[in-house]
Each structure stands twice: as C-alpha cells, then as structure tokens.
Design a protein around this motif. Structure first.
Motif, mmCIF file in Angstrom:
data_model
loop_
_atom_site.group_PDB
_atom_site.id
_atom_site.type_symbol
_atom_site.label_atom_id
_atom_site.label_comp_id
_atom_site.label_asym_id
_atom_site.label_seq_id
_atom_site.Cartn_x
_atom_site.Cartn_y
_atom_site.Cartn_z
ATOM 1 N N THR A 1 -1.800 8.106 -0.192
ATOM 2 C CA THR A 1 -2.219 9.388 0.976
ATOM 3 C C THR A 1 -2.474 8.656 2.198
ATOM 4 O OG1 THR A 1 -4.424 9.769 0.210
ATOM 5 C CG2 THR A 1 -2.546 11.247 -0.618
ATOM 6 N N ILE A 2 -2.842 7.153 2.090
ATOM 7 C CA ILE A 2 -3.185 6.518 3.340
ATOM 8 C C ILE A 2 -1.991 6.373 4.296
ATOM 9 C CG2 ILE A 2 -3.885 4.347 4.349
ATOM 10 C CD1 ILE A 2 -5.535 4.042 1.320
ATOM 11 N N PRO A 3 -2.379 6.715 5.592
ATOM 12 C CA PRO A 3 -1.166 6.584 6.511
ATOM 13 C C PRO A 3 -0.907 5.243 6.928
ATOM 14 C CG PRO A 3 -2.944 8.216 7.379
ATOM 15 C CD PRO A 3 -3.530 7.459 6.351
ATOM 16 N N ILE B 1 0.655 -1.275 -0.069
ATOM 17 C CA ILE B 1 0.038 0.005 0.098
ATOM 18 C C ILE B 1 0.895 1.054 -0.184
ATOM 19 C CG2 ILE B 1 -1.686 1.199 1.300
ATOM 20 C CD1 ILE B 1 -3.179 -1.303 1.882
ATOM 21 N N ILE C 1 1.733 2.267 -3.476
ATOM 22 C CA ILE C 1 1.031 2.508 -4.631
ATOM 23 C C ILE C 1 1.362 4.311 -4.732
ATOM 24 C CG2 ILE C 1 -1.588 3.228 -5.025
ATOM 25 C CD1 ILE C 1 -2.145 0.978 -3.007
#
Ligand SMILES: Nc1nc2c(ncn2[C@@H]2O[C@H](COP(=O)(O)OP(=O)(O)OP(=O)(O)O)[C@@H](O)[C@H]2O)c(=O)[nH]1
Ligand SMILES: [Mg+2]
Lengths: 324, 207
Positions: free
Chosen positions: B152-154, B145, B148
């Motif tokens: 912007t996912i923490p 992840i 990717i």
C-alpha cells in the motif's frame, strides 16, 4: 479501506521509510497517523497506540539529530587520501601537482594531512607563500581562527619568511579574519543551544556548508562558470598605445580573492597614478603565480589613496582579472 | 574526462551514479561489485557516514577487456545524494564521461528526484557540459516494492516518472531493483554503450 487498515498500512509505510533511511519521511508519516488516530478513535481506546507512535517519533528525532551532529568529516586512511589525490588532481607538472594534491585534500576536508603537505611545500621557495596561505586557511576551516593566528605568530617568531612575504601573509590573515572572523565563534566563547559551553574539540566538527564556505576562497564563483584561479603574486600590466607604450609595470599583489586582486601602487609612481582610474581596461596583462604565468586582461574596480597606516601615501587598486 | 592512450591502445572513462539521497546509488555499485567479479579490477572503496549515507563518494574500477582492439577501463563513482554535500558532488562529477541517474520510485520522493535532476543539470553546466549531450541513462529504482503483494506504499508508475524526469531529455530508462540486482546490469551496459559511442566521436579509439 476501514480505519484500522488505514492505520495499519500507514504504520507499515512509516516503518519502510525508516528502514530505508528516509527519516524525515518516516517522521512525517508517523505524525499523519497520529492525526488520523486522534480524529477517528476514542481517546480511551487509542492511548496505548499513540504512546507507541510517540516513542517511535522520539527515537527518530534522536537519530536525526545524532546524524546532524556527526557531520564531522573524518580524517580518512592514508590509502583513501592517496586515492583522492590520484583521482581528483589532474596536473602533470610536478610542482603544481604536489600543490594541487594538497588543495584537493582540503576540499575533501582532510585538513591534518593537507597541513602536513603544505608544510613540506614551505620548503620550496616559489610555493612558500601559497603554501602558507593554505595552511592558515586549513586551520581556519578545521580548528578555528585561534589556531590560524597562533600559527602565524609562530612563523613570525621563527622568522622563516622574508619581510615582503610576512606582509602578504599578514594581509591575507587579516582579510580572512575580517571575512570569517566575526561570524565564526571562537572556541572559547562557543555556547550550545542549551547554554552550555561546548568542548572546543568539537570545533573539529565541520559541516559541508562551512567547508564549502571556506573553500570558496579557493574556487571563486563567477556568474556563469566556476573557475579556479591560481594564487597570483604579482601582476605585469602593459600600458596601452595612448599611455606609455609597451612598458610593463610590475605591481605586487597584496591580497587576492578569487578573480579579484588588490594591488599597491607606490605613491612615487606619479605617471601611473595619473593614468589609473576606475573602469580603465588593460588588454595585455601577465599574471605571475609561483607556478605559471597567465596571460589575460583586467579592469580597475577601485582606485584610491591610502590615508593611514604603514602604507599611507600609496594607492590601493582592485583589479578584476580575466585570463585567456 | 576519458584518457585515451594511443600507444597501448587503452581507454579509461568515468561513469558517475547521480541522484537524490537514499535512492540506491551505493546499492547499485555494491551489486555490480558482487556480480561482475571478473570485470572488477580492484576493491570497491566506500566512504560513508553513520547510517550508510555516502559522505564523499564510492569508487569501483572495472576492466572490460578488449573492445574493438582497445583495452577498455571504466571507473564507477557515486556522488553523495544528500543536499548538503553539494560541493563534494561537484568535485566527483567533474570529468564524468557518462551518467546514470538513479531515481527513487517512492511517491514521497517525487520532488527530491526532480530537484536532484535539476542539480545535475546545473552542475554539468558549471563543468562546461550539457545534460542533453552527455551520455545519460535514467534508472527507476526500488521497483521491487511495488511488487510486494498487498503493497500500500505509494509508488510512482513508470509513466509518472517518465513525465517528471524524461519528458525533455528522452534518454534510455530502466526500471530496476538495486537490492535484487534486477535492471542494474542493463542500466550499466546501456550507459557504457552510450559513453563508448560518444568517446568514439571524440577519440576515434575503436579500430
Ligand atoms: N527495497 C529496495 N530498497 C533499496 C533499493 N535500492 C536501495 N535500497 C535501500 O535504500 C537505502 C538507501 O540506499 P543507498 O544505496 O545507500 O542510497 P544512496 O543513493 O547511495 O544514498 P546516499 O549515499 O545518501 O546518496 C538502503 O536502505 C537500501 O537498502 C531497491 O532497489 N529496493
Ligand atoms: Mg551512497
């Protein structure tokens, strides 16, 4: 990042959590996005967006509650049940391994099959009592107290147990009802949150919490470790030096809860009654179970005269067991 | 609880994949099942609920062939990670010879990782085992992840995960993506190695 990008990436984040099955996290993230929108976008421009997010939240709520409700423990295939027995029961001795296999099934919530197996064990004399107790326990944990009680009544009518055994089973059931009964709503009275009567079939639904509650009867928790105690049917106490030296007194177990057994001391045993007092330790005790004799020690927790009921005149003694 | 048969020179050990709910334990086993066909000795058994959460455990038996003159068999299990399945988790953990702890790299799961590691420590104690002594490997999963483009996912960095989970333990750790398989084989191999070395001390099984 501009506000639009912030919203967009937060929505992506929520969507990612949802697809990963992190439903609470998805919900939280959606709620945060709503707050962000409310704070930063004019209401007339955000209505549609908020509606869309609200729909997502509602859907999540539904899914979460569906999962919570479907916490039913399914009866697995026979092959899988056999695998569970093979992998999680370790006894090599034949009789105790049959017993252990059935107990393992109850630990995995496979009550139907476990009841079947315990019923078979009723035919083996030394295992009858422990099998009967476990059958009641299974009914209690799966279909509820009513079924346990009617099973007990059925046995009494059939007269398949000796009087002594019947007494012990009754004592066991009484204690089960005392311990679990009031907390457990019987199917007939069960009412769900909306005030509707629940279908009693749903009683089968069993969450892990309930399961472990029930089974803690099997696996008593001690302070530092978890030990399994066999069902003890009688206790042989060897009296110490200053008492009646070397004499083994055999007392029947009326009830057992983990490492604590309740014994009945007949009123006529004057000599014993004089010796026994709370806190007294015995260093040599044989604990007789249907499948093994364990050596150990014990300490008297309570000792008192029974004043009423069929056992009036006798004494009741609670003993904490320590096995070697 | 490893079984060593001196006569047939066969050793069988148990490795348990532990970790918080949804961290990717089942996905690890699925990847191993797909990828190491030659070593997999039977079907993978999965008992899950609606929504793929493990209800009891996953089970995958493997045969590694002869190692130092001994036939090595290993049984892989996953526990159910969701908190409410605590008693099942204990049952499945019983008798483990080695453990893979699968941590979730999502920052939002940071606490869940730590709670699950503490739960492992507690449950091992109850089995009479010690988290500092049992063969243990950490896997930091879902690293894909972070890769990717434009993500912007923490996601926690490896350093952060190390600080949270491995500061005291100091055990081998791997970054992985159970979904793509990256790091899965390496994690398993390390855990097997540690386990077999540990069992050598106990059984002296290797010739
Ligand atoms: N992107 C990504 N997703 C993953 C990875 N590993 C697992 N997942 C996803 O994470 C979710 C949970 O994976 P599982 O393998 O079911 O998790 P688990 O640890 O077995 O969960 P429990 O059985 O509830 O304890 C699934 O949607 C997987 O597809 C990974 O490496 N990368
Ligand atoms: Mg799983």
């Amino acid at each position: 990042m501009g506000i639009k990008e912030q919203i967009k990436s937060a929505l992506q984040e929520a969507e990612m959590y949802r697809t990963q099955g992190l439903l609470n996290e998805a919900m939280l993230t959606y709620k945060n996005v709503m707050e962000l929108i409310n704070k930063s976008i004019q209401p007339e421009n955000s209505r549609q967006l908020l509606e869309g997010i609200n729909n997502k939240i509602e859907l999540l709520k539904k899914t979460i509650s569906k999962y919570n409700d479907s916490d039913k423990i399914p009866e697995l295939s026979v092959d899988t049940q056999n695998l569970i027995k093979e992998k999680f029961a370790f006894s090599t001795d034949k009789e105790s391994s049959i017993l252990e296999g059935a107990i393992i099934l109850t630990k995995f919530g496979q009550f139907e099959r476990a009841i079947k197996e315990f019923n078979e064990l009723l035919k083996i004399e030394p295992l009858r009592l422990v099998a009967a107790k476990n059958i009641l326990r299974c009914y209690f944990a799966s279909s509820g107290a009513d079924d346990a009680v009617s099973k007990y009544k059925e046995w009494i009518e059939l007269g398949i147990f000796s009087t002594g055994q019947e007494e012990k089973i009754k004592f066991f059931l009484d204690n089960l009802l005392k311990e679990k009964g009031p907390k457990k709503k019987l199917p007939a009275e069960e009412v769900n949150e909306n005030g509707n009567k629940n279908n009693s079939v749903e009683k089968k639904a069993l969450d892990e919490k309930k399961l472990s509650d029930e089974l803690l009867l099997d696996i008593p928790k001690t302070d530092d470790n978890e030990e399994e105690f066999l069902d003890i049917s009688s206790v042989g106490i060897t009296l110490g030096e200053d008492q009646k030296k070397g004499l083994e007194v055999i007392l029947d177990v009326a009830f057992q809860s983990g490492d604590m057994v309740s014994l009945i001391v007949p009123g006529r045993e004057k000599a014993l009654i004089d010796i026994f007092k709370i806190g007294l330790k015995f260093n040599a005790i044989n604990f007789y179970s249907p499948i093994a004799i364990l050596n150990g020690s014990g300490v008297i927790l309570t000792f008192s005269k029974i004043d009423s009921g069929p056992k009036a005149g006798n004494y009741s003694l609670d003993l904490k067991m320590f096995t070697d | 609880m490893a079984v060593f048969n001196l006569k047939s020179r066969e050793i069988e050990c148990k490795i348990v994949f532990y970790g918080p709910g949804r961290s990717g334990k089942t996905t690890n086993l699925e990847y191993i099942f797909k990828t190491y066909k030659k070593q997999v000795s039977d079907q993978m058994v999965t008992i899950d609920t609606e929504g793929d959460r493990t209800l009891f455990f996953d089970f995958l038996p493997m045969g590694l062939g002869k190692i130092k003159g001994c036939d090595v068999k290993v049984q892989l299990y996953t526990v159910p990670g969701q908190v409410q399945y605590s008693s099942t988790r204990k049952l499945v953990l019983k008798g483990a010879d080695g453990i893979v702890f699968v941590a979730d790299s999502f920052a939002i799961r940071r606490e869940k990782n730590m709670i699950s590691l503490r739960d492992l420590d507690q449950n091992l104690k109850e089995c009479g085992l010690n988290i500092f002594k049992i063969p243990l490997v950490l896997q930091y999963n879902k690293r894909d992840i972070a890769d990717i483009p434009g993500n912007t996912i923490p996601i926690m960095s490896i350093e952060e995960l190390q600080k949270d989970l491995n500061k005291q333990l100091k055990v081998p750790y791997y970054s992985a993506s159970a979904l793509s398989g990256q790091g899965v084989g390496a994690t398993l191999k390390e855990c097997l190695k540690l386990t077999l070395v540990h069992l050598q001390k106990e059984f002296n099984w290797a010739q």
